[in-house]
Design a protein around this motif. Structure first.
Motif, mmCIF file in Angstrom:
data_model
loop_
_atom_site.group_PDB
_atom_site.id
_atom_site.type_symbol
_atom_site.label_atom_id
_atom_site.label_comp_id
_atom_site.label_asym_id
_atom_site.label_seq_id
_atom_site.Cartn_x
_atom_site.Cartn_y
_atom_site.Cartn_z
ATOM 1 N N GLU A 196 -38.776 8.405 33.722
ATOM 2 C CA GLU A 196 -39.328 9.584 33.751
ATOM 3 C C GLU A 196 -39.700 10.097 35.294
ATOM 4 N N VAL A 197 -39.196 11.174 35.554
ATOM 5 C CA VAL A 197 -39.428 11.775 36.888
ATOM 6 C C VAL A 197 -39.852 13.237 36.722
ATOM 7 N N THR A 198 -40.946 13.680 37.509
ATOM 8 C CA THR A 198 -41.546 14.954 37.446
ATOM 9 C C THR A 198 -41.424 15.547 38.794
ATOM 10 N N THR A 199 -42.080 16.715 38.734
ATOM 11 C CA THR A 199 -42.325 17.700 40.081
ATOM 12 C C THR A 199 -43.205 16.976 40.869
ATOM 13 N N GLU A 200 -44.028 16.158 40.626
ATOM 14 C CA GLU A 200 -45.192 15.421 41.512
ATOM 15 C C GLU A 200 -44.335 14.161 42.159
ATOM 16 N N ASP A 201 -43.285 13.979 41.864
ATOM 17 C CA ASP A 201 -42.662 12.711 42.348
ATOM 18 C C ASP A 201 -41.817 13.167 43.495
ATOM 19 N N THR A 202 -41.423 11.977 44.586
ATOM 20 C CA THR A 202 -40.519 12.315 45.451
ATOM 21 C C THR A 202 -39.687 11.295 45.096
ATOM 22 N N ILE A 203 -38.267 11.561 45.708
ATOM 23 C CA ILE A 203 -37.274 10.440 45.379
ATOM 24 C C ILE A 203 -36.390 10.429 46.834
ATOM 25 N N ILE A 204 -35.549 9.214 46.509
ATOM 26 C CA ILE A 204 -34.421 8.740 47.926
ATOM 27 C C ILE A 204 -33.227 9.157 47.016
ATOM 28 N N THR A 205 -32.249 9.462 47.678
ATOM 29 C CA THR A 205 -30.774 9.536 47.193
ATOM 30 C C THR A 205 -30.047 8.793 48.007
ATOM 31 N N LEU A 206 -29.424 7.387 47.830
ATOM 32 C CA LEU A 206 -28.608 7.019 48.589
ATOM 33 C C LEU A 206 -27.239 7.235 48.431
ATOM 34 N N SER A 207 -26.357 7.491 49.038
ATOM 35 C CA SER A 207 -25.123 8.073 49.295
ATOM 36 C C SER A 207 -24.222 7.440 49.896
#
Length: 267
Positions: free
Chosen positions: A228-239
């Motif tokens: 689960e991911v919500t708008t309260e979370d921060t993410i990292i995108t590895l590309s």
């Protein structure tokens, strides 16, 4: 009459021999050029891998005793002496253990494409944070880039996550920062995107925009992780790049699950 025909036959043989000789010389030249290019590529791989091995030996301390996360530490003072652009270290455990590198950031996304951590010209480049992101990984979407090298180095093994069973066995990666934090990211989405995809957005005008972005990350995923991911979370995108085309990228997205300052016991 027969004498003239004999001379003509000799001329044809000479021309044929010259042509065959020229073709042989060209073939040898092409072979030598190809062999030289292959040597340069292999030497580049070797030099790059050797450099990063030395950096790990210099800056990383890892104990075989106890919890593998708490026994891993990075000497950022040493790293910053080598490269002031240092902002972190990325590590996967238990796999893909090959991904254990310093992270750098500068004011563009070109410098470290062919420049290693130690400022050497090399196709391996470096693992670097998007120029537009905050260096403390506080943005809603922080993007980290790395090459997909054929020798297995850099971000090549991100594509191991195409297999859901691999993700189930290795669901997390870790970011270590110069201020002593260890940030745990749980992988929630894996997939292939185009280089113009909204995947590379880093700021959002509203909660609704960020929610739409998170929905997109689920829709483009290869499989459902159930994380689960919500708008309260921060993410990292590895590309990283793919073998599909120059316009496609493979991405592994992780949501911040935990942030702590490990209390290392003094030895």
């Amino acid at each position: 009459m027969n004498h003239k025909r004999h001379h003509r036959g000799r001329r044809k043989k000479k021309k044929g021999s010259l042509a065959s000789g020229l073709i042989f010389v060209i073939a040898v030249f092409v072979f030598c050029v190809s062999a030289f290019q292959l040597f340069k590529i292999m030497k580049g791989y070797y030099d790059g891998r050797s450099e990063y091995d030395k950096i790990r030996k210099l800056a990383v301390t890892e104990s075989d005793n106890g919890d593998s996360e708490d026994d891993f530490r990075v000497d950022f003072e040493e790293l910053l002496k080598i490269n002031p652009d240092t902002i972190g270290w990325i590590r996967f455990t238990p796999e893909p253990s090959e991904i254990s590198y310093p992270i750098v950031q500068t004011d563009d996304n070109e410098t470290y494409l062919k420049k290693t951590f130690s400022a050497n010209e090399n196709t391996l480049g470096a693992i670097f944070l998007n120029a537009g992101n905050q260096a403390d990984f506080s943005d809603r979407n922080s993007i980290i880039y790395g090459h997909r090298m054929k020798d297995g180095s850099m971000f090549r093994h991100l594509q191991d996550y195409e297999d859901k069973e691999f993700w189930e066995a290795n669901p997390c990666f870790y970011i270590y920062t110069p201020d002593g934090r260890r940030i745990t990211y749980r992988i929630f989405s894996v997939g292939q995107v185009e280089d113009t995809s909204d995947t590379y957005l880093t700021s959002f005008a509203s909660e609704e925009d960020y929610l739409a972005f998170l929905d997109m990350t689920r829709q483009t995923a290869l499989y459902d992780t159930g994380v689960e991911v919500t708008t309260e979370d921060t993410i990292i995108t590895l590309s990283t790049c793919t073998s599909a085309s120059d316009n496609h990228r493979f991405v592994v997205r992780g949501v911040k699950e935990e942030e702590c300052v490990p209390d290392y016991d003094e030895e």
